[in-house]
Design a protein around this motif. Structure first.
Motif, short mmCIF file in Angstrom:
data_model
loop_
_atom_site.label_atom_id
_atom_site.label_comp_id
_atom_site.label_asym_id
_atom_site.label_seq_id
_atom_site.Cartn_x
_atom_site.Cartn_y
_atom_site.Cartn_z
N GLU A 146 0.83 -1.21 0.00
CA GLU A 146 0.00 0.00 0.00
C GLU A 146 0.86 1.25 0.00
OE1 GLU A 146 -3.22 0.59 2.56
OE2 GLU A 146 -4.25 -1.28 2.08
N GLN A 147 1.94 1.22 0.78
CA GLN A 147 2.85 2.37 0.83
C GLN A 147 3.52 2.59 -0.51
OE1 GLN A 147 5.55 1.62 4.08
NE2 GLN A 147 3.94 1.76 5.64
N LYS A 148 3.89 1.49 -1.17
CA LYS A 148 4.53 1.60 -2.47
C LYS A 148 3.56 2.19 -3.49
CE LYS A 148 7.20 -1.03 -5.84
NZ LYS A 148 7.81 -2.34 -6.17
N ILE A 149 2.30 1.73 -3.45
CA ILE A 149 1.28 2.24 -4.37
C ILE A 149 1.04 3.73 -4.11
CG2 ILE A 149 -1.19 2.13 -4.95
CD1 ILE A 149 -0.97 -0.94 -4.40
N ALA A 150 0.99 4.10 -2.82
CA ALA A 150 0.77 5.51 -2.45
C ALA A 150 1.90 6.38 -2.98
CB ALA A 150 0.65 5.64 -0.94
N ALA A 151 3.12 5.87 -2.87
CA ALA A 151 4.28 6.63 -3.35
C ALA A 151 4.23 6.81 -4.87
CB ALA A 151 5.56 5.90 -2.94
N LEU A 152 3.83 5.74 -5.58
CA LEU A 152 3.74 5.81 -7.03
C LEU A 152 2.62 6.77 -7.46
CD1 LEU A 152 4.21 2.01 -7.81
CD2 LEU A 152 5.77 3.85 -8.52
N LEU A 153 1.54 6.77 -6.71
CA LEU A 153 0.44 7.69 -7.01
C LEU A 153 0.87 9.14 -6.81
CD1 LEU A 153 -2.54 5.77 -5.35
CD2 LEU A 153 -2.33 6.30 -7.79
N PRO A 171 0.88 6.45 -13.85
CA PRO A 171 -0.44 6.01 -14.34
C PRO A 171 -0.90 4.73 -13.62
CG PRO A 171 0.99 6.60 -16.17
CD PRO A 171 1.85 6.59 -14.95
N ILE A 172 -2.21 4.58 -13.46
CA ILE A 172 -2.80 3.44 -12.75
C ILE A 172 -2.37 2.10 -13.35
CG2 ILE A 172 -4.96 2.28 -12.11
CD1 ILE A 172 -4.58 4.81 -10.54
N ASN A 173 -2.44 2.00 -14.69
CA ASN A 173 -2.09 0.73 -15.33
C ASN A 173 -0.63 0.36 -15.11
OD1 ASN A 173 -4.61 0.04 -16.34
ND2 ASN A 173 -4.33 1.22 -18.23
N ARG A 174 0.24 1.37 -15.06
CA ARG A 174 1.66 1.10 -14.80
C ARG A 174 1.85 0.64 -13.36
NH1 ARG A 174 6.60 1.36 -16.54
NH2 ARG A 174 8.30 2.17 -15.24
N ALA A 215 -8.18 -2.08 -6.20
CA ALA A 215 -7.47 -1.81 -4.95
C ALA A 215 -6.66 -0.52 -5.06
CB ALA A 215 -6.55 -2.98 -4.61
N ILE A 216 -6.07 -0.28 -6.23
CA ILE A 216 -5.29 0.94 -6.43
C ILE A 216 -6.18 2.17 -6.35
CG2 ILE A 216 -3.83 2.21 -8.07
CD1 ILE A 216 -2.95 -0.56 -9.17
N TYR A 217 -7.37 2.08 -6.98
CA TYR A 217 -8.31 3.20 -6.92
C TYR A 217 -8.79 3.43 -5.48
CZ TYR A 217 -8.78 4.24 -11.89
OH TYR A 217 -8.54 4.66 -13.18
N ARG A 218 -8.93 2.34 -4.72
CA ARG A 218 -9.35 2.49 -3.32
C ARG A 218 -8.30 3.27 -2.54
NH1 ARG A 218 -7.59 0.07 0.93
NH2 ARG A 218 -6.65 -1.70 -0.18
N ILE A 219 -7.03 2.93 -2.74
CA ILE A 219 -5.94 3.62 -2.05
C ILE A 219 -5.88 5.09 -2.49
CG2 ILE A 219 -3.42 3.70 -1.77
CD1 ILE A 219 -3.51 0.59 -2.13
#
Length: 203
Positions: free
Chosen positions: A161-168, A173-176, A187-191
């Motif tokens: 989750e932390q990694k996804i947050a950092a990338l966001l 981009p979501i697909n990447r 799950a990415i959209y939820r975060i």
């Protein structure tokens, strides 16, 4: 006397042939003075399959909608379907189109008052069947939960989750992000939504 359509189905080559079923139904129709105007068959197809997987049944229902016949005759209930709810659904649709249903072995004829009563009882039994399935499902979920079995989709680990947050935050981009983290888009959209609703506070 009625214009009758015959329907026959077999699941496998080991099952009785459709011709055997049709012969019995033709004899019944002749004995009652009915006229057989159409015959529909499905061979090698399970009764558990829906209408979209049974071309014979689909063609019959389409012809019924066009008023091609007054009654459908079938050797027995299981030729129409494998579940009560499915059987009742087909029978109800036929009745709505003004087409009666005759089941040879069950001696059920929906064109008679007694036959309509029998069909109504099938509807009650179908509802009971649905309730039993629902109850068993809930009991199974409760047992699984009691044993500590996790239900539903797997959760995303805190580290991921932390990694996804950092990338966001970096504008990835979501697909990447999905390809990098192997986490589902939902799950990415939820975060992402959680980040927007609860942005980090600054000192």
């Amino acid at each position: 006397m009625a214009r009758v359509a015959l329907y026959a189905r077999v699941s496998t080559n080991k099952d009785q042939t459709v011709e055997t079923q049709l012969l019995a139904l033709r004899d019944w129709a002749a004995g009652r003075g009915h006229t057989v105007v159409a015959e529909f068959t499905d061979e090698g197809i399970s009764g558990a399959k829906g209408r979209d997987k049974r071309p014979g049944l689909d063609a019959m229902m389409k012809a019924a909608a066009l008023g091609k016949f007054d009654m459908v005759a079938v050797v027995e209930l299981s030729r129409l379907g494998r579940s009560l709810s499915h059987l009742v659904q087909i029978g109800t649709e036929l009745q709505a189109l003004g087409v009666d249903l005759f089941l040879h072995r069950q001696a059920l004829d929906s064109s008679t008052p007694f036959g309509r009563m029998q069909f109504g009882m099938l509807g009650v039994l179908a509802e009971y069947e649905r309730d039993l399935i629902r109850e068993r499902t809930l009991e199974g979920l409760a047992r699984a939960k009691k044993r500590g079995k996790r239900l539903g989709r797997p959760t995303v680990s805190p580290g991921k989750e932390q990694k996804i947050a950092a990338l966001l935050k970096a504008g990835t981009p979501i697909n990447r992000i999905r390809r990098i983290t192997q986490v589902g888009v939902s799950a990415i959209y939820r975060i992402k939504k959680e980040m927007e609703e609860c942005p980090p506070t600054t000192n």
